[in-house]
Design a protein around this motif. Structure first.
Motif, PDB file in Angstrom:
ATOM      1  N   LEU A 243     -11.954 -16.273  -1.810  1.00 33.15           N
ATOM      2  CA  LEU A 243     -12.493 -17.602  -1.492  1.00 33.15           C
ATOM      3  C   LEU A 243     -13.531 -17.424  -0.391  1.00 33.15           C
ATOM      4  O   LEU A 243     -13.241 -16.793   0.630  1.00 33.15           O
ATOM      5  CB  LEU A 243     -11.361 -18.509  -0.975  1.00 33.15           C
ATOM      6  CG  LEU A 243     -11.793 -19.783  -0.249  1.00 33.15           C
ATOM      7  CD1 LEU A 243     -12.394 -20.801  -1.226  1.00 33.15           C
ATOM      8  CD2 LEU A 243     -10.598 -20.402   0.491  1.00 33.15           C
ATOM      9  N   VAL A 244     -14.722 -17.983  -0.584  1.00 30.55           N
ATOM     10  CA  VAL A 244     -15.706 -18.006   0.505  1.00 30.55           C
ATOM     11  C   VAL A 244     -15.312 -19.133   1.458  1.00 30.55           C
ATOM     12  O   VAL A 244     -15.123 -20.279   1.029  1.00 30.55           O
ATOM     13  CB  VAL A 244     -17.146 -18.235  -0.012  1.00 30.55           C
ATOM     14  CG1 VAL A 244     -18.139 -18.185   1.153  1.00 30.55           C
ATOM     15  CG2 VAL A 244     -17.513 -17.228  -1.092  1.00 30.55           C
ATOM     16  N   THR A 245     -15.124 -18.794   2.734  1.00 28.90           N
ATOM     17  CA  THR A 245     -14.753 -19.784   3.755  1.00 28.90           C
ATOM     18  C   THR A 245     -15.974 -20.098   4.619  1.00 28.90           C
ATOM     19  O   THR A 245     -17.053 -19.549   4.401  1.00 28.90           O
ATOM     20  CB  THR A 245     -13.622 -19.231   4.647  1.00 28.90           C
ATOM     21  OG1 THR A 245     -14.131 -18.083   5.347  1.00 28.90           O
ATOM     22  CG2 THR A 245     -12.398 -18.837   3.823  1.00 28.90           C
ATOM     23  N   GLU A 246     -15.797 -20.961   5.623  1.00 27.59           N
ATOM     24  CA  GLU A 246     -16.912 -21.328   6.521  1.00 27.59           C
ATOM     25  C   GLU A 246     -17.385 -20.119   7.321  1.00 27.59           C
ATOM     26  O   GLU A 246     -18.553 -20.035   7.709  1.00 27.59           O
ATOM     27  CB  GLU A 246     -16.482 -22.436   7.490  1.00 27.59           C
ATOM     28  CG  GLU A 246     -16.146 -23.767   6.822  1.00 27.59           C
ATOM     29  CD  GLU A 246     -17.363 -24.439   6.175  1.00 27.59           C
ATOM     30  OE1 GLU A 246     -18.508 -24.178   6.620  1.00 27.59           O
ATOM     31  OE2 GLU A 246     -17.158 -25.205   5.199  1.00 27.59           O
ATOM     32  N   THR A 247     -16.473 -19.183   7.565  1.00 29.50           N
ATOM     33  CA  THR A 247     -16.802 -18.070   8.466  1.00 29.50           C
ATOM     34  C   THR A 247     -16.860 -16.709   7.781  1.00 29.50           C
ATOM     35  O   THR A 247     -17.316 -15.737   8.368  1.00 29.50           O
ATOM     36  CB  THR A 247     -15.739 -17.961   9.580  1.00 29.50           C
ATOM     37  OG1 THR A 247     -14.441 -17.883   8.963  1.00 29.50           O
ATOM     38  CG2 THR A 247     -15.785 -19.158  10.503  1.00 29.50           C
ATOM     39  N   GLY A 248     -16.372 -16.625   6.566  1.00 27.82           N
ATOM     40  CA  GLY A 248     -16.330 -15.320   5.908  1.00 27.82           C
ATOM     41  C   GLY A 248     -15.653 -15.458   4.574  1.00 27.82           C
ATOM     42  O   GLY A 248     -16.111 -16.213   3.729  1.00 27.82           O
ATOM     43  N   CYS A 249     -14.530 -14.761   4.414  1.00 31.17           N
ATOM     44  CA  CYS A 249     -13.808 -14.962   3.162  1.00 31.17           C
ATOM     45  C   CYS A 249     -12.318 -14.774   3.350  1.00 31.17           C
ATOM     46  O   CYS A 249     -11.857 -14.182   4.327  1.00 31.17           O
ATOM     47  CB  CYS A 249     -14.347 -14.050   2.067  1.00 31.17           C
ATOM     48  SG  CYS A 249     -13.643 -12.408   2.034  1.00 31.17           S
ATOM     49  N   GLU A 250     -11.581 -15.321   2.404  1.00 26.26           N
ATOM     50  CA  GLU A 250     -10.134 -15.177   2.362  1.00 26.26           C
ATOM     51  C   GLU A 250      -9.823 -14.408   1.082  1.00 26.26           C
ATOM     52  O   GLU A 250     -10.288 -14.787   0.000  1.00 26.26           O
ATOM     53  CB  GLU A 250      -9.526 -16.579   2.316  1.00 26.26           C
ATOM     54  CG  GLU A 250      -8.048 -16.661   2.588  1.00 26.26           C
ATOM     55  CD  GLU A 250      -7.601 -18.133   2.661  1.00 26.26           C
ATOM     56  OE1 GLU A 250      -8.277 -18.964   3.332  1.00 26.26           O
ATOM     57  OE2 GLU A 250      -6.588 -18.451   2.025  1.00 26.26           O
ATOM     58  N   VAL A 251      -9.053 -13.322   1.229  1.00 23.85           N
ATOM     59  CA  VAL A 251      -8.643 -12.545   0.055  1.00 23.85           C
ATOM     60  C   VAL A 251      -7.390 -13.230  -0.493  1.00 23.85           C
ATOM     61  O   VAL A 251      -6.297 -13.069   0.044  1.00 23.85           O
ATOM     62  CB  VAL A 251      -8.363 -11.071   0.418  1.00 23.85           C
ATOM     63  CG1 VAL A 251      -7.955 -10.280  -0.833  1.00 23.85           C
ATOM     64  CG2 VAL A 251      -9.607 -10.435   1.059  1.00 23.85           C
ATOM     65  N   LEU A 252      -7.565 -14.027  -1.536  1.00 17.07           N
ATOM     66  CA  LEU A 252      -6.465 -14.879  -2.012  1.00 17.07           C
ATOM     67  C   LEU A 252      -5.335 -14.045  -2.611  1.00 17.07           C
ATOM     68  O   LEU A 252      -4.193 -14.478  -2.617  1.00 17.07           O
ATOM     69  CB  LEU A 252      -6.982 -15.890  -3.040  1.00 17.07           C
ATOM     70  CG  LEU A 252      -8.027 -16.874  -2.508  1.00 17.07           C
ATOM     71  CD1 LEU A 252      -8.516 -17.769  -3.643  1.00 17.07           C
ATOM     72  CD2 LEU A 252      -7.468 -17.728  -1.380  1.00 17.07           C
ATOM     73  N   THR A 253      -5.668 -12.862  -3.136  1.00 14.90           N
ATOM     74  CA  THR A 253      -4.644 -11.995  -3.736  1.00 14.90           C
ATOM     75  C   THR A 253      -4.234 -10.858  -2.798  1.00 14.90           C
ATOM     76  O   THR A 253      -3.700  -9.839  -3.242  1.00 14.90           O
ATOM     77  CB  THR A 253      -5.145 -11.418  -5.079  1.00 14.90           C
ATOM     78  OG1 THR A 253      -6.483 -10.924  -4.903  1.00 14.90           O
ATOM     79  CG2 THR A 253      -5.136 -12.469  -6.173  1.00 14.90           C
ATOM     80  N   ALA A 254      -4.461 -11.053  -1.489  1.00 17.29           N
ATOM     81  CA  ALA A 254      -4.044 -10.041  -0.503  1.00 17.29           C
ATOM     82  C   ALA A 254      -2.534  -9.830  -0.603  1.00 17.29           C
ATOM     83  O   ALA A 254      -1.792 -10.767  -0.893  1.00 17.29           O
ATOM     84  CB  ALA A 254      -4.415 -10.488   0.902  1.00 17.29           C
ATOM     85  N   ARG A 255      -2.110  -8.601  -0.355  1.00 17.28           N
ATOM     86  CA  ARG A 255      -0.677  -8.286  -0.463  1.00 17.28           C
ATOM     87  C   ARG A 255      -0.042  -8.277   0.925  1.00 17.28           C
ATOM     88  O   ARG A 255      -0.622  -7.725   1.854  1.00 17.28           O
ATOM     89  CB  ARG A 255      -0.510  -6.905  -1.115  1.00 17.28           C
ATOM     90  CG  ARG A 255      -0.950  -6.883  -2.565  1.00 17.28           C
ATOM     91  CD  ARG A 255      -0.850  -5.500  -3.165  1.00 17.28           C
ATOM     92  NE  ARG A 255      -1.909  -4.598  -2.756  1.00 17.28           N
ATOM     93  CZ  ARG A 255      -3.083  -4.486  -3.371  1.00 17.28           C
ATOM     94  NH1 ARG A 255      -3.362  -5.223  -4.418  1.00 17.28           N
ATOM     95  NH2 ARG A 255      -3.986  -3.637  -2.933  1.00 17.28           N
ATOM     96  N   PRO A 256       1.168  -8.846   1.032  1.00 11.06           N
ATOM     97  CA  PRO A 256       1.848  -8.853   2.323  1.00 11.06           C
ATOM     98  C   PRO A 256       2.431  -7.493   2.698  1.00 11.06           C
ATOM     99  O   PRO A 256       2.842  -7.295   3.837  1.00 11.06           O
ATOM    100  CB  PRO A 256       2.963  -9.891   2.127  1.00 11.06           C
ATOM    101  CG  PRO A 256       3.209  -9.915   0.660  1.00 11.06           C
ATOM    102  CD  PRO A 256       1.902  -9.596   0.002  1.00 11.06           C
ATOM    103  N   GLU A 257       2.468  -6.581   1.734  1.00  9.73           N
ATOM    104  CA  GLU A 257       3.019  -5.240   1.992  1.00  9.73           C
ATOM    105  C   GLU A 257       2.102  -4.199   1.393  1.00  9.73           C
ATOM    106  O   GLU A 257       1.333  -4.488   0.489  1.00  9.73           O
ATOM    107  CB  GLU A 257       4.367  -5.050   1.286  1.00  9.73           C
ATOM    108  CG  GLU A 257       5.471  -5.969   1.694  1.00  9.73           C
ATOM    109  CD  GLU A 257       6.593  -5.950   0.653  1.00  9.73           C
ATOM    110  OE1 GLU A 257       6.883  -4.863   0.107  1.00  9.73           O
ATOM    111  OE2 GLU A 257       7.135  -7.033   0.379  1.00  9.73           O
TER     112      GLU A 257
END
Ligand code: MF3
Ligand code: CO
Ligand code: CO
Length: 273
Positions: A243-257
């Motif tokens: 996701l493109v955010t206001e400041t950069g991006c969010e990795v929506l499928t990032a892994r918690p481990e």
């Protein structure tokens, strides 16, 4: 209400929340694939696991029936670039690399993510192509921010991968994603900095570089899905939905481990060159 800049959808806050949810579920299924990866396991067994884990989450496996694709996940072994079809006849062997590409549909939205896994002990060449794909995706993600261009993404991947002697597949691209599996824009994994569509907050798309050891050229098998390298050399791929955010991006499928059987050579690029 649907906002679009050119032909690229800008997600509303509610749509973004839905994308976060489906992408978290897809990432979790991919994490849970890792323990299955070992010599002797067939890609059919991986398919069965992904199918059942997806349904257990209340989600739908997006590949199943998509333009006639016969299975619930893509499993791409060694020289297979993408769209490998799971089969009981394809059994993992020591030294293989395999990409598992998971896409879920949940509450009408798609989440798409893949990784390449190592089967047992692998060659230096297998490590090179796999770590190059992983690193090129990381570098591409660092480019994603409002005002950046699609060409910046392709350039980051191409510069790194070609710099270490690998090639970048051009026949398949990343893609916008949301209610549709494959939407605008097309996200090329090669490109020129400063060229192409300007990124805006609220855009969601995948980056999924397919990196080859030899030629970038591919060929499609008789099954009309399986894409393999023309020279039979190894290919590797990683994919995230962003996701493109206001400041950069969010990795929506990032892994918690950490991803077992994949994120196992953290020092690969140390002391090289
Ligand atoms: N998940 C793949 C992608 O990253 C698409 C697979 S389409 C299928 O875009 F039909 F082969 F499943
Ligand atoms: Co994709
Ligand atoms: Co995918």
């Amino acid at each position: 209400m649907r906002f679009r800049t050119s032909s690229v959808e800008i997600k509303s806050p509610r749509e973004i929340e839905a994308m976060r949810e489906v992408c978290r579920l897809a990432a979790d299924t991919l994490l849970k694939v890792a323990p299955l990866i070992r010599p002797g396991v067939s890609t059919e067994e991986i398919n069965t696991f992904v199918h059942e884990d997806t349904l257990a989450k209340g989600a739908i496996p997006a590949p199943l029936g998509y333009h006639g694709f016969p299975k619930s996940v893509c499993t791409s072994l060694n020289e297979v670039v993408c769209h490998g079809i799971p089969s009981p006849h394809h059994v993992l062997r020591d030294g293989d690399i395999i990409n598992v590409d998971v896409t879920h549909i949940y509450k009408g939205f798609h989440g798409d993510t893949s990784a390449t896994f190592y089967v047992g002990e692998v060659s230096e060449r297998a490590k090179l192509v796999t770590e190059t794909s992983r690193r090129s995706l990381e570098l591409a993600i660092q480019e994603v921010k409002p005002g950046a261009r699609l060409g910046d993404i392709g350039a980051a991947i191409q510069e790194f991968a070609e710099g270490v002697g690998c090639s970048v597949v051009e026949a398949f691209v990343g893609h916008g994603i949301g209610r549709k599996f494959h939407d605008e824009p097309q996200v090329s994994h090669v490109g020129r900095r400063g060229s192409g569509l300007r990124l805006r907050p609220g855009m969601t798309f995948t980056i999924e570089p397919m990196i080859n050891l030899g030629t970038k050229e591919v060929r499609i098998l008789e099954d009309e899905w399986t894409a393999v390298t023309r020279d039979g050399e190894l290919s590797a791929q990683f994919e995230h939905t962003l996701l493109v955010t206001e400041t950069g991006c969010e990795v929506l499928t990032a892994r918690p481990e950490r991803l077992e059987k994949s994120e196992i050579f953290p020092d690969f690029w140390q002391n090289r060159g």
